[in-house]
Design a protein around this motif. Structure first.
Motif, PDB file in Angstrom:
ATOM      1  N   HIS A 110      -4.322   8.562   2.583  1.00 43.78           N
ATOM      2  CA  HIS A 110      -5.639   7.999   2.292  1.00 43.78           C
ATOM      3  C   HIS A 110      -6.328   8.940   1.302  1.00 43.78           C
ATOM      4  CE1 HIS A 110      -5.615   5.737   6.418  1.00 43.78           C
ATOM      5  NE2 HIS A 110      -4.709   5.308   5.562  1.00 43.78           N
ATOM      6  N   LEU A 111      -5.974   8.773   0.025  1.00 43.36           N
ATOM      7  CA  LEU A 111      -6.339   9.762  -0.984  1.00 43.36           C
ATOM      8  C   LEU A 111      -7.608   9.400  -1.748  1.00 43.36           C
ATOM      9  CD1 LEU A 111      -2.771  10.581  -2.365  1.00 43.36           C
ATOM     10  CD2 LEU A 111      -3.964  11.547  -0.395  1.00 43.36           C
ATOM     11  N   ARG A 112      -8.546   8.789  -1.071  1.00 42.78           N
ATOM     12  CA  ARG A 112      -9.839   8.489  -1.687  1.00 42.78           C
ATOM     13  C   ARG A 112     -10.941   8.702  -0.663  1.00 42.78           C
ATOM     14  NH1 ARG A 112     -11.825   3.611   0.067  1.00 42.78           N
ATOM     15  NH2 ARG A 112     -10.336   2.151   1.014  1.00 42.78           N
ATOM     16  N   GLU A 113     -12.146   8.802  -1.145  1.00 37.48           N
ATOM     17  CA  GLU A 113     -13.290   8.979  -0.257  1.00 37.48           C
ATOM     18  C   GLU A 113     -13.485   7.725   0.604  1.00 37.48           C
ATOM     19  OE1 GLU A 113     -15.193  11.689  -0.092  1.00 37.48           O
ATOM     20  OE2 GLU A 113     -14.425  12.804  -1.824  1.00 37.48           O
TER      21      GLU A 113
ATOM     22  N   GLU B  47     -11.808   7.577   9.710  1.00 34.83           N
ATOM     23  CA  GLU B  47     -11.634   8.749  10.571  1.00 34.83           C
ATOM     24  C   GLU B  47     -11.901  10.057   9.836  1.00 34.83           C
ATOM     25  OE1 GLU B  47      -8.493   7.599  13.957  1.00 34.83           O
ATOM     26  OE2 GLU B  47      -7.617   7.632  11.957  1.00 34.83           O
ATOM     27  N   CYS B  48     -11.990   9.995   8.515  1.00 34.61           N
ATOM     28  CA  CYS B  48     -12.297  11.186   7.717  1.00 34.61           C
ATOM     29  C   CYS B  48     -12.877  10.709   6.400  1.00 34.61           C
ATOM     30  CB  CYS B  48     -11.029  12.022   7.493  1.00 34.61           C
ATOM     31  SG  CYS B  48     -11.287  13.519   6.506  1.00 34.61           S
ATOM     32  N   ARG B  49     -14.052  11.196   6.054  1.00 39.66           N
ATOM     33  CA  ARG B  49     -14.711  10.724   4.833  1.00 39.66           C
ATOM     34  C   ARG B  49     -14.010  11.224   3.582  1.00 39.66           C
ATOM     35  NH1 ARG B  49     -19.162  12.036   8.066  1.00 39.66           N
ATOM     36  NH2 ARG B  49     -19.363  14.057   7.007  1.00 39.66           N
ATOM     37  N   ALA B  50     -13.433  12.410   3.632  1.00 41.32           N
ATOM     38  CA  ALA B  50     -12.783  13.005   2.464  1.00 41.32           C
ATOM     39  C   ALA B  50     -11.345  12.502   2.343  1.00 41.32           C
ATOM     40  CB  ALA B  50     -12.799  14.523   2.591  1.00 41.32           C
ATOM     41  N   PRO B  51     -10.721  12.634   1.174  1.00 40.03           N
ATOM     42  CA  PRO B  51      -9.301  12.293   1.042  1.00 40.03           C
ATOM     43  C   PRO B  51      -8.461  13.058   2.057  1.00 40.03           C
ATOM     44  CG  PRO B  51     -10.284  12.634  -1.119  1.00 40.03           C
ATOM     45  CD  PRO B  51     -11.309  13.071  -0.125  1.00 40.03           C
ATOM     46  N   HIS B  52      -7.505  12.377   2.647  1.00 39.81           N
ATOM     47  CA  HIS B  52      -6.738  12.986   3.737  1.00 39.81           C
ATOM     48  C   HIS B  52      -5.409  12.254   3.898  1.00 39.81           C
ATOM     49  CE1 HIS B  52      -8.892   9.591   5.564  1.00 39.81           C
ATOM     50  NE2 HIS B  52      -7.888   9.527   6.431  1.00 39.81           N
ATOM     51  N   LEU B  53      -4.604  12.750   4.805  1.00 38.05           N
ATOM     52  CA  LEU B  53      -3.360  12.084   5.174  1.00 38.05           C
ATOM     53  C   LEU B  53      -3.215  12.109   6.684  1.00 38.05           C
ATOM     54  CD1 LEU B  53      -1.058  14.437   6.011  1.00 38.05           C
ATOM     55  CD2 LEU B  53      -1.129  14.828   3.561  1.00 38.05           C
ATOM     56  N   HIS B  54      -2.354  11.230   7.200  1.00 37.89           N
ATOM     57  CA  HIS B  54      -2.087  11.136   8.630  1.00 37.89           C
ATOM     58  C   HIS B  54      -0.622  11.515   8.871  1.00 37.89           C
ATOM     59  CE1 HIS B  54      -5.753   8.618   9.614  1.00 37.89           C
ATOM     60  NE2 HIS B  54      -5.695   8.497   8.301  1.00 37.89           N
ATOM     61  N   VAL B  55      -0.394  12.573   9.628  1.00 37.57           N
ATOM     62  CA  VAL B  55       0.965  12.950  10.006  1.00 37.57           C
ATOM     63  C   VAL B  55       1.305  12.196  11.286  1.00 37.57           C
ATOM     64  CG1 VAL B  55       2.496  14.817  10.713  1.00 37.57           C
ATOM     65  CG2 VAL B  55       0.773  15.226   8.942  1.00 37.57           C
ATOM     66  N   CYS B  56       2.279  11.292  11.197  1.00 32.48           N
ATOM     67  CA  CYS B  56       2.636  10.421  12.321  1.00 32.48           C
ATOM     68  C   CYS B  56       4.058  10.727  12.786  1.00 32.48           C
ATOM     69  CB  CYS B  56       2.534   8.951  11.907  1.00 32.48           C
ATOM     70  SG  CYS B  56       0.905   8.466  11.309  1.00 32.48           S
TER      71      CYS B  56
ATOM     72  N   ARG C 204      -6.701  17.246   5.644  1.00 30.04           N
ATOM     73  CA  ARG C 204      -7.365  17.092   4.355  1.00 30.04           C
ATOM     74  C   ARG C 204      -6.379  17.375   3.211  1.00 30.04           C
ATOM     75  NH1 ARG C 204     -12.945  18.335   4.411  1.00 30.04           N
ATOM     76  NH2 ARG C 204     -12.776  18.371   2.133  1.00 30.04           N
ATOM     77  N   VAL C 205      -6.640  16.765   2.054  1.00 28.04           N
ATOM     78  CA  VAL C 205      -5.798  17.016   0.887  1.00 28.04           C
ATOM     79  C   VAL C 205      -6.667  17.558  -0.239  1.00 28.04           C
ATOM     80  CG1 VAL C 205      -4.152  15.230   1.535  1.00 28.04           C
ATOM     81  CG2 VAL C 205      -6.023  14.662  -0.003  1.00 28.04           C
TER      82      VAL C 205
ATOM     83  N   PRO D  47      -7.579  18.471  -4.433  1.00 25.06           N
ATOM     84  CA  PRO D  47      -7.461  17.805  -5.738  1.00 25.06           C
ATOM     85  C   PRO D  47      -6.093  18.026  -6.383  1.00 25.06           C
ATOM     86  CG  PRO D  47      -9.608  18.841  -5.536  1.00 25.06           C
ATOM     87  CD  PRO D  47      -8.812  19.276  -4.341  1.00 25.06           C
ATOM     88  N   ALA D  48      -5.518  19.211  -6.220  1.00 24.87           N
ATOM     89  CA  ALA D  48      -4.195  19.484  -6.793  1.00 24.87           C
ATOM     90  C   ALA D  48      -3.137  18.603  -6.150  1.00 24.87           C
ATOM     91  CB  ALA D  48      -3.842  20.957  -6.621  1.00 24.87           C
ATOM     92  N   MET D  49      -3.257  18.370  -4.842  1.00 27.37           N
ATOM     93  CA  MET D  49      -2.311  17.490  -4.152  1.00 27.37           C
ATOM     94  C   MET D  49      -2.425  16.063  -4.683  1.00 27.37           C
ATOM     95  SD  MET D  49      -2.836  18.989  -0.280  1.00 27.37           S
ATOM     96  CE  MET D  49      -1.724  17.848   0.559  1.00 27.37           C
ATOM     97  N   ILE D  50      -3.647  15.600  -4.892  1.00 29.98           N
ATOM     98  CA  ILE D  50      -3.849  14.244  -5.412  1.00 29.98           C
ATOM     99  C   ILE D  50      -3.294  14.130  -6.821  1.00 29.98           C
ATOM    100  CG2 ILE D  50      -5.584  12.523  -6.037  1.00 29.98           C
ATOM    101  CD1 ILE D  50      -7.334  13.633  -3.772  1.00 29.98           C
ATOM    102  N   HIS D  51      -3.545  15.149  -7.642  1.00 32.69           N
ATOM    103  CA  HIS D  51      -3.064  15.127  -9.030  1.00 32.69           C
ATOM    104  C   HIS D  51      -1.538  15.059  -9.072  1.00 32.69           C
ATOM    105  CE1 HIS D  51      -2.920  16.018 -13.323  1.00 32.69           C
ATOM    106  NE2 HIS D  51      -1.987  16.911 -13.039  1.00 32.69           N
ATOM    107  N   SER D  52      -0.867  15.894  -8.301  1.00 29.35           N
ATOM    108  CA  SER D  52       0.598  15.902  -8.336  1.00 29.35           C
ATOM    109  C   SER D  52       1.167  14.624  -7.740  1.00 29.35           C
ATOM    110  CB  SER D  52       1.148  17.133  -7.600  1.00 29.35           C
ATOM    111  OG  SER D  52       0.734  17.151  -6.252  1.00 29.35           O
ATOM    112  N   TYR D  53       0.451  14.017  -6.799  1.00 29.57           N
ATOM    113  CA  TYR D  53       0.885  12.735  -6.232  1.00 29.57           C
ATOM    114  C   TYR D  53       0.919  11.651  -7.311  1.00 29.57           C
ATOM    115  CZ  TYR D  53       0.345   8.206  -3.915  1.00 29.57           C
ATOM    116  OH  TYR D  53       0.481   6.889  -3.549  1.00 29.57           O
ATOM    117  N   PHE D  54      -0.152  11.528  -8.071  1.00 28.49           N
ATOM    118  CA  PHE D  54      -0.200  10.490  -9.092  1.00 28.49           C
ATOM    119  C   PHE D  54       0.786  10.763 -10.225  1.00 28.49           C
ATOM    120  CE2 PHE D  54      -4.312   9.375  -7.114  1.00 28.49           C
ATOM    121  CZ  PHE D  54      -4.099   8.013  -6.969  1.00 28.49           C
ATOM    122  N   ALA D  55       0.981  12.029 -10.568  1.00 31.35           N
ATOM    123  CA  ALA D  55       1.972  12.364 -11.596  1.00 31.35           C
ATOM    124  C   ALA D  55       3.365  11.930 -11.159  1.00 31.35           C
ATOM    125  CB  ALA D  55       1.937  13.865 -11.881  1.00 31.35           C
ATOM    126  N   TYR D  56       3.672  12.123  -9.908  1.00 34.12           N
ATOM    127  CA  TYR D  56       4.981  11.739  -9.360  1.00 34.12           C
ATOM    128  C   TYR D  56       5.112  10.212  -9.274  1.00 34.12           C
ATOM    129  CZ  TYR D  56       8.175  10.878  -5.373  1.00 34.12           C
ATOM    130  OH  TYR D  56       9.145  10.393  -4.531  1.00 34.12           O
TER     131      TYR D  56
END
Length: 378
Positions: free
Chosen positions: A207-210, A216-225, A256-257, A259-268
């Motif tokens: 969930h890489l957006r506000e 469950e979290c206002r900031a960009p984040h991920l869920h480890v399931c 939480r994630v 900005p660098a994590m989000i940037h590398s995600y979109f590049a990939y």
């Protein structure tokens, strides 16, 4: 054993090829817990030792178990008998603790089935709770005693985990051969993820957006399931409840994630992720016959190892990123154990305190405290 639904479970076979019934019943109690695989390997070592000593689970005594712990590496003040596991390294302290827990559980399970109850009485001891035990437990102030394991080795406090070399992240950058590999370094560095957690991520977990839909979290984040039966055999260590509702992941371990994590995600995703990947997992193989299939944790480990050697850093292991992440968060939060625990997803603040919360001996506050204790004037 592979099941039709993709799950894996573990058992032990005897030399004749039949299932070891007692071990199978015991390991079944841990199926899907994450402990079934290591316990299976620890238990098969023990069963081989019993056979070499001409003992059985029904006839073994407490002194025999003490000898066994000594044979695999524990310090015991007694003769160990015939040499065993010749040429193999002894267990480390962590493996010894796991072996002690495995053996105690196995023989208590045996006693519940009516076998070797005398040994179970020796193993089923209690101890007084420490203050740390009381702090961790709900209503811990009411605790009067706790289970103890007489086979467990003396606990070693690990104060200096293996960190990344200085400037490792920047040095590794030029050694990365793909956007996927750069994503791995960024996500391990800034997310404090375990390699099994990272390789087990699905795109739906991100969930890489506000103000994402899970609320469950206002900031960009991920869920480890925690998922069993993944094609790449990746699996999150911790089991947090999670659900998929209307296409939205909720629950799990929320992290939480950056900005660098989000940037590398979109590049990939824009350059390398296959458009026809139907499995929905984040990390994929980029080359060979299995191109586009989920990437296994072992592949990620080897990539990091090779990159570390190319960059002149030596062998780098994924867990070193987690150690460095924990130390960085602890330092940035002025030693706040709760923040560090939740940022890294540890089970308790005691784990963080024991492993990471060491004082910098060059800190001016540390120097001042010592000088005051020595009676010197500032």
């Amino acid at each position: 054993m592979k099941h039709r639904d993709g799950r894996r479970s573990y058992t032990i076979l005897q030399p004749c090829g039949s299932v070891h019934a007692a071990a199978d019943r015991y390991l079944a109690t841990y199926a899907g817990s994450g402990s079934d695989r290591p316990y299976a390997y620890l238990l098969v070592d023990h069963l081989r030792w019993l056979e070499s000593e001409k003992l059985t689970p029904e006839s073994v005594e407490f002194s025999d178990l003490e000898r066994y712990m000594g044979a695999v590496g524990a310090k015991v003040a007694m003769p160990l008998g015939n040499p065993w596991r010749t040429g193999q390294r002894p267990y480390g302290n962590s493996a010894l603790s796991s072996a002690a827990s495995c053996l105690k559980g196995f023989y208590l399970h045996q006693a519940a089935a009516g076998a070797n109850s005398g040994l179970a009485e020796m193993l089923n001891r209690r101890r007084m709770p420490t203050q740390a035990d009381r702090d961790r437990a709900l209503l811990g102030h009411l605790s009067r005693d706790l289970p103890a394991n007489p086979l467990a080795p003396k606990r070693i406090r690990r104060r200096h985990p293996k960190m990344l070399p200085d400037n490792a992240r920047a040095t590794l950058g030029p050694a990365m051969n793909s956007a996927r590999d750069r994503l791995v370094v960024d996500w391990l560095s800034d997310g404090g993820l375990r390699i099994g957690e990272l390789c087990g991520l699905h795109l739906a977990d991100l969930h890489l957006r506000e103000n994402a839909g899970c609320a469950e979290c206002r900031a960009p984040h991920l869920h480890v399931c925690h998922r069993d039966g993944l094609a790449n055999q990746a699996r999150a260590k911790t089991k947090h409840e999670w659900t998929l509702q209307d296409g939205v992941i909720r629950g799990g371990l929320i992290k939480r994630v950056s900005p660098a994590m989000i940037h590398s995600y979109f590049a990939y995703m824009m350059t390398e992720y296959p458009r026809d990947a139907a499995h929905g997992m984040l990390l994929v193989q980029l080359h060979g016959a299995d191109r586009g299939l989920p990437w296994a944790p072992e592949g990620a480990r080897k990539m990091i190892r090779r990159a570390g050697v190319r960059a002149g850093l030596g062998v780098i292991r994924p867990h070193a990123f987690r150690h460095s992440f924990a130390t960085a968060v602890l330092d940035a939060s002025d030693g706040n154990l709760v923040i560090t625990r939740d940022a890294g997803g540890w089970a308790s603040t005691e784990v963080v305190d024991e492993i990471y919360a060491h004082v910098d001996i060059h800190d001016p506050a540390f120097d001042l405290a010592l000088r005051k204790a020595w009676g010197e004037h500032a």
